[in-house]
Enzyme design. Structure first.
Site, PDB file in Angstrom:
ATOM      1  CB  THR A  69      -0.856  -0.026   1.285  1.00 61.27           C
ATOM      2  OG1 THR A  69      -1.837  -1.026   1.124  1.00 61.27           O
ATOM      3  CG2 THR A  69      -1.517   1.299   1.579  1.00 61.27           C
TER       4      THR A  69
ATOM      5  CG  ASP B 177      -5.704  -0.485   6.910  1.00 62.12           C
ATOM      6  OD1 ASP B 177      -5.631  -1.324   5.973  1.00 62.12           O
ATOM      7  OD2 ASP B 177      -4.724   0.168   7.292  1.00 62.12           O
TER       8      ASP B 177
END
Ligand code: ASP
Length: 358
Positions: free
Chosen positions: A200, A231
């Site tokens: 990410t 998340d």
């Protein structure tokens, strides 16, 4: 309470050793700070060729330099965060935009979020499949809609209505990520086994006006199903920014970061510490050095981030965060063996790193 007094005692001990208080970038004439990441995970020197190592560093350095230049020239934190993430989304090495991991069905579902520390305005998108830059879409949601989070087809429609660049779904595909999905299916592995590192991307910034911003963008986890959302697009879990405390972007096993509310938890603890610091300085005339050590100096901020990451670890999760504070601290905390990362400040810091020991 006992911990608090132990810390006070340690603070006095530190004062006696004469360690200088942390210099505040912001106090020193509108300083700026930037931290970026490209994912955390099992990243070890022995598994990385010299070419790969150099290529990752070059990608991180280019993104860091782009954001740092904007901030040095007086640009806004939000713009710098978006600019960094745009570059990393287009870079196939990272699990965001081009290079995103594959879902179980062999597609890509992208998640992103962005937050403005001035007023805690925020935008997020989840499960988009044809938007080249999910981070820009998240920003559009923040600025041009009354909502914070849009998902799936509705988010795509919103993107088209707001002239965001759309690409064919396979624009995001890379052989490397396809092989990870195939390995997972063939050997019934979990996403963690095939990914080893998360990938990410994220950026957090403090601009010369003292404003903070944070952003995160991801393809999620290999082989995800049922429109699983991690998340990264969840404000408070993977991303948070508040001028009163800090800006955070996370990477890691998303389910744990959501459960701990990692980004908000760090900022909220730091806000409490800043209040204690102000109180201690003004009401009991606590020396700067001790207040710094206890509450809002670099080491105190690092301890706080490490404590929250330890909670993730205790629950069984792993990953890392980047953060910047209103004082200009630009820090990392991770409980994995490495994290693709970089930081730059108006005080001359400019570095990228990969492994835990550098
Ligand atoms: N945090 C992301 C997720 O769980 C994965 C990553 O950091 O690469 O979706």
């Amino acid at each position: 309470m006992r911990g608090f007094f132990t810390q006070i005692a340690a603070g006095f001990a530190l004062a006696l050793t004469g360690i200088a208080p942390t210099v505040s970038a912001q106090d020193a004439e509108g300083g700026w700070s930037l931290a970026i990441h490209g994912g955390a995970g099992t990243i070890a020197r022995e598994n990385m060729s010299a070419e790969e190592d150099a290529a990752y560093r070059a990608s991180l350095q280019a993104a860091l330099d782009a954001g740092a230049k904007m901030l040095a020239e007086g640009g806004e934190a939000l713009d710098a965060v978006e600019a960094v993430i745009l570059l990393l989304e287009d870079d196939p090495r990272f699990n965001a935009g081009r290079g995103a991991v594959f879902t179980w069905e062999g597609g890509h579902e992208l998640d992103a979020s962005i937050m403005d520390g001035r007023d805690r305005d925020a935008g997020a998108v989840a499960g988009v499949t044809t938007v080249r830059h999910p981070i820009s879409l998240a920003r559009k949601v923040m600025t041009d809609s009354p909502h914070v989070m849009l998902a799936g087809k509705g988010a795509e429609t919103f993107a088209a209505e707001h002239d965001l660049e759309l690409v064919p779904a396979d624009w995001f595909s890379t052989d490397f990520r396809r092989e990870a999905l195939e390995r997972m299916k063939a050997r019934e592995l979990s996403a963690l086994d095939v990914d080893a590192k998360f990938g990410t991307v994220g950026a957090v910034a403090l601009d010369r006006n003292g404003n903070l911003a944070a952003g995160t963008s991801t393809g999620g986890m290999t082989g995800k199903r049922w429109n699983r959302i991690g998340d990264a697009p969840v404000i408070g879990a993977g991303t948070y920014a508040d001028n009163r405390s800090c800006a955070v972007s996370a990477t890691g096993w998303g389910e744990y970061f959501i459960r701990v509310g990692v980004a908000h938890e760090i900022c909220s603890r730091l806000r409490g510490q800043r209040a204690m610091s102000e109180n201690a300085r003004s009401t009991v005339n606590m020396p700067e050095t001790i207040a710094d050590f206890l509450f809002d100096g670099e080491r105190a901020v690092q301890r706080t981030a490490d404590d929250v990451l330890a909670e993730v670890k205790n629950l069984g999760g792993d990953g890392g965060v980047i953060l910047v504070t209103p004082e200009g601290h630009a820090l990392f905390s991770f409980n994995t063996s490495g994290m693709y990362r970089g930081r730059a400040t108006s005080e001359g810091v400019n570095e990228v790193a990969i492994y835990g020991d550098e």
